[in-house]
Scaffold this active site. Structure first.
Site, PDB file in Angstrom:
ATOM      1  N   ASP A 132     -26.863   3.457  44.763  1.00 44.56           N
ATOM      2  CA  ASP A 132     -27.687   3.353  45.972  1.00 44.56           C
ATOM      3  C   ASP A 132     -28.408   2.013  46.047  1.00 44.56           C
ATOM      4  O   ASP A 132     -29.362   1.856  46.806  1.00 44.56           O
ATOM      5  CB  ASP A 132     -28.741   4.477  45.989  1.00 44.56           C
ATOM      6  CG  ASP A 132     -28.141   5.832  46.318  1.00 44.56           C
ATOM      7  OD1 ASP A 132     -26.945   5.895  46.611  1.00 44.56           O
ATOM      8  OD2 ASP A 132     -28.889   6.830  46.257  1.00 44.56           O
ATOM      9  N   ASP A 187     -28.414   8.651  33.200  1.00 40.20           N
ATOM     10  CA  ASP A 187     -29.150   7.634  33.937  1.00 40.20           C
ATOM     11  C   ASP A 187     -28.802   6.259  33.393  1.00 40.20           C
ATOM     12  O   ASP A 187     -28.262   6.113  32.292  1.00 40.20           O
ATOM     13  CB  ASP A 187     -30.650   7.885  33.837  1.00 40.20           C
ATOM     14  CG  ASP A 187     -31.126   8.933  34.831  1.00 40.20           C
ATOM     15  OD1 ASP A 187     -30.308   9.353  35.674  1.00 40.20           O
ATOM     16  OD2 ASP A 187     -32.300   9.329  34.767  1.00 40.20           O
ATOM     17  N   ASP A 189     -30.364   3.833  32.035  1.00 41.05           N
ATOM     18  CA  ASP A 189     -30.963   3.306  30.814  1.00 41.05           C
ATOM     19  C   ASP A 189     -30.552   4.087  29.566  1.00 41.05           C
ATOM     20  O   ASP A 189     -31.169   3.932  28.511  1.00 41.05           O
ATOM     21  CB  ASP A 189     -32.484   3.306  30.942  1.00 41.05           C
ATOM     22  CG  ASP A 189     -33.037   4.653  31.377  1.00 41.05           C
ATOM     23  OD1 ASP A 189     -32.542   5.195  32.375  1.00 41.05           O
ATOM     24  OD2 ASP A 189     -33.977   5.159  30.736  1.00 41.05           O
ATOM     25  N   ASP A 280     -34.195  17.959  38.872  1.00 41.88           N
ATOM     26  CA  ASP A 280     -33.557  18.535  37.698  1.00 41.88           C
ATOM     27  C   ASP A 280     -34.229  19.841  37.270  1.00 41.88           C
ATOM     28  O   ASP A 280     -33.558  20.826  36.974  1.00 41.88           O
ATOM     29  CB  ASP A 280     -33.558  17.532  36.545  1.00 41.88           C
ATOM     30  CG  ASP A 280     -34.852  16.731  36.476  1.00 41.88           C
ATOM     31  OD1 ASP A 280     -35.879  17.231  36.957  1.00 41.88           O
ATOM     32  OD2 ASP A 280     -34.826  15.613  35.939  1.00 41.88           O
TER      33      ASP A 280
END
Length: 552
Positions: A132, A187, A189, A280
Site C-alpha cells: 500500500d 510484517d 520488520d 488481529d
C-alpha cells in the site's frame, strides 16, 4: 477432631454476645467515643472527597495487578498443557504467504529475501507482497519481486492505490485471489527462519486448530535502553500472557505476524475487518467464539526489529491500547453471552480491558500529592495497614510478572533484568498520558488512522535512524508528561521535607518516567525538525506494526 463450621460460627457469636452483642461490636467502629484512632486523626469532608476516589482508583489498579499474579500462577499450574510433538506430515498442503507493507523501503528486501529462502516445495507455495506504499518502497518491492520471479520463486506483487481498511483491507484483498489452504503472515520488520513452515504446519494437521502463533525474538535488543525495556515487555506478553492463556484453555490472540492461519477459520469468523485498530485480536476472538482452537508455539521463534525512536514506540503502544479497547467494545458482549466457561469469560474481560488502567493511572497521578498529605496526618499505622497491600498488588505485580518471564527464557542470565525493573515501571507510568488518551478515544468512538511503527533495518547494536526518513510526530502530549514530571518532583520535595522517606523511591518512578518519555519525545522531535526542516518533518507518516502486546 476438627471443629465444624457451625461450631466456629457459634463460638464467634458467643464471644460477641459476651462483649455486649453484635450492636456493641459494631459500635466500636461507628461510635466516635469508642473509635480506636480517636485523638490521632478524625476525617472531615475534604479528606473524604480525596480519599474515596483515591482508594477507588487504587483498588481498580490493584485488581488488575492481582490478575498479573494469577497469570504467573496459571502459567506454572498448567505447565503440562503444552503442545507435544506434532504428527509427521504425510502430505504437505498449499500455503499462501502474505507480506503486508506500507512505506517500508529499508526492510522490505530483507523480508522477501528471508521468505524466498523457505525450504518448502515451490509448487505448494504462493507469496503475495501486498503493498500500500506511497513512496519509493513501491519501486524497491517491485524490483525485488521481479528478481525472484526470474529465479522461479512463486511470488506476486499487489499494489493498492486506495488504502481502504489499511492492513486488514490489504490482507482481505490478497485473500480473494489466494490459493493456499493455509495463510502465513509476516510484517515487514520480521525475519522468519527457512524452516518456519515445516515446523509450524504439522501442528495444523488437527482439523480443529485454526491458527498457530510463534514467539517473537528481537534483532536489536541490545541497541539501547529503550529496546531492552521493550524486549522485557514483549517477553512478558509472549511467555506469561500467551503461556498462561493457552495452557489454561482461555482465549488468546494472533499477534498480527509470525503465525499461520487456516483459511477456513478466517472465513468462518467473517474475514478480516477494519473497524478496530487491532484487527488481529478482533479476528482471533471471533474465530475462537466460532469454535476454532488456537495453538501457541513458544519454542518456534521468529526474529523481529524493535522501534528505536521514542515517538514511534509511544505511537505503537497507543495504537495497541486503543485497538484493544475497541475490540473489547465490539466482541466482549458476545463473549459474555456465549456458552464459554466462566474462566474463559473472566480472562477475556481482563485481557481486552487491561488498558483501562491507563486513565486511572493518570487520575492517580494527579491525586497522589493531596492523598499523601491526608494520609500523612492520619498516621503511619493506617498508611501501612491499608496502602502497602494495595501498593504491593498494583505495583509489585509488574516487576514480578516480567521477572518471571525473564527467568523462564534466560534461566542463567535473568537476574540482569532486575536492574531494568525500575525503568520498566517508570516507562509504564510515562506512557499513561498518551495511552489514556487513546483508551478514551476508543471508549467514545473517536476513529483514527493507522500510525505505523517505522523500522530502519537496525540489527544488533549497529545502524542508525538519524539519516533515514519516517518519523512519528510528538504533538503536545510530551509537554503534559514533562509538566507531570515537574509536579512529581515537587511531590518528592514535600515527602522529604515531612520525613516521608518511604514514599520517595516510589514517587521518583513517576518523576523519571514522565521526564524520560516526555523529554525524549521533545528532544527527538526537535532534532528531526533541525535535520529535515519543519515541512518535511511534519509530512512523515507511518502505519503500526503487529498488535496484541500488553499494556503495563
Amino acid at each position: 477432631m476438627p471443629v465444624s463450621i457451625a461450631a466456629q460460627h457459634h463460638a464467634v457469636f458467643a464471644a460477641l454476645a459476651a462483649q455486649g452483642g453484635v450492636s456493641g461490636y459494631w459500635s466500636k467502629f461507628t461510635d466516635p467515643s469508642r473509635n480506636p484512632f480517636r485523638g490521632l486523626y478524625e476525617l472531615n469532608g475534604f479528606d473524604l472527597a480525596i480519599m474515596i476516589p483515591y482508594f477507588f482508583v487504587l483498588i481498580i489498579l490493584a485488581t488488575y495487578g492481582l490478575h498479573r499474579y494469577w497469570l504467573v500462577y496459571a502459567y506454572y499450574k498448567y505447565r503440562r498443557n503444552v503442545p507435544g510433538t506434532p504428527p509427521a506430515m504425510v502430505e504437505w498442503p498449499k500455503v499462501t504467504i502474505q507480506l503486508p507493507i506500507f512505506n517500508e523501503r529499508y526492510v522490505i528486501e530483507r523480508l522477501v529475501d528471508a521468505v524466498a529462502r523457505f525450504d518448502y516445495p515451490r509448487e505448494l507455495l504462493e507469496i503475495q507482497v501486498l503493498d500500500d506504499s506511497t513512496d519509493q518502497t513501491r519501486e524497491v518491492a517491485r524490483e525485488c519481486v521481479e528478481r525472484y520471479q526470474a529465479l522461479g520463486i512463486p511470488i506476486r506483487y499487489f499494489h493498492r492505490s486506495e488504502r481502504t481498511g489499511y492492513k486488514a483491507g490489504a490482507l482481505a484483498e490478497g485473500l480473494r485471489s489466494a490459493t493456499g489452504e493455509f495463510v502465513a503472515i509476516f510484517d515487514a520488520d520480521f525475519l522468519p527462519a527457512p524452516d518456519f513452515l515445516r515446523r509450524t504446519l504439522p501442528y495444523l494437521s488437527d482439523p480443529k486448530i485454526g491458527m498457530v502463533q510463534t514467539r517473537w525474538t528481537y534483532l536489536n535488543r541490545e541497541y539501547s535502553v529503550l529496546t531492552e525495556i521493550q524486549t522485557i515487555l514483549l517477553d512478558g506478553h509472549f511467555v506469561m500472557e500467551h503461556g498462561a492463556r493457552s495452557r489454561s484453555g482461555s482465549f488468546f490472540n494472533f499477534n498480527g505476524t509470525a503465525g499461520v492461519w487456516r483459511r477456513q477459520a478466517v472465513e468462518d469468523a467473517g474475514g478480516w475487518q477494519h473497524d478496530t485498530l487491532t484487527e488481529d485480536t478482533d479476528l482471533s476472538y471471533r474465530a475462537q467464539l466460532h469454535g476454532w482452537r488456537f495453538q501457541y508455539l513458544p519454542d518456534i521463534e521468529c526474529a523481529s526489529e524493535l522501534p528505536v525512536d521514542m515517538n514511534a514506540f509511544k505511537a505503537q503502544q497507543a495504537r495497541w491500547a486503543k485497538g484493544l479497547m475497541q475490540t473489547a467494545k465490539k466482541v466482549l458482549p458476545r463473549v459474555m453471552r456465549s456458552s464459554q466457561p466462566l474462566h474463559v469469560k473472566a480472562e477475556a474481560f481482563f485481557h481486552l480491558t487491561a488498558n483501562i488502567t491507563y486513565p486511572f493511572m493518570v487520575i492517580l497521578s494527579t491525586m497522589l500529592l493531596p492523598a499523601m498529605i491526608v494520609r500523612f496526618y492520619q498516621g503511619w499505622f493506617q498508611m501501612m495497614f491499608i496502602d502497602v497491600p494495595l501498593f504491593l498488588a498494583s505495583s509489585c505485580s509488574i516487576s514480578g510478572f516480567y521477572l518471571a518471564s525473564q527467568r523462564v527464557l534466560y534461566p542463567r542470565a535473568w537476574k540482569r533484568s532486575i536492574l531494568y525493573m525500575p525503568l520498566v515501571m517508570a516507562v509504564g507510568i510515562g506512557l499513561s498520558v498518551r495511552n489514556a488518551k487513546a483508551v478514551l478515544e476508543a471508549w467514545f468512538g473517536m476513529q483514527s488512522e493507522f500510525v505505523r511503527t517505522p523500522k530502519f533495518r537496525i540489527e544488533g547494536q549497529t545502524g542508525s535512524s538519524r539519516k533515514k526518513l519516517y518519523r512519528n510526530r510528538a504533538g503536545w502530549l510530551p509537554w503534559v508528561e514533562i509538566a507531570l514530571g515537574l509536579y512529581f518532583a515537587l511531590t518528592v520535595v514535600y515527602a522529604i521535607q515531612n520525613e516521608n522517606y518511604v514514599t520517595a523511591p516510589f514517587l521518583l518512578l513517576f518523576v523519571g518516567g514522565f521526564f524520560y518519555t516526555g523529554g525524549m519525545s521533545v528532544a527527538q522531535g526537535t532534532l528531526e525538525r533541525l535535520r529535515l526542516g519543519p515541512r518535511q518533518a511534519a509530512s512523515t507518516e507511518a502505519r503500526p506494526a503487529a498488535s496484541g502486546a500488553p499494556g503495563f
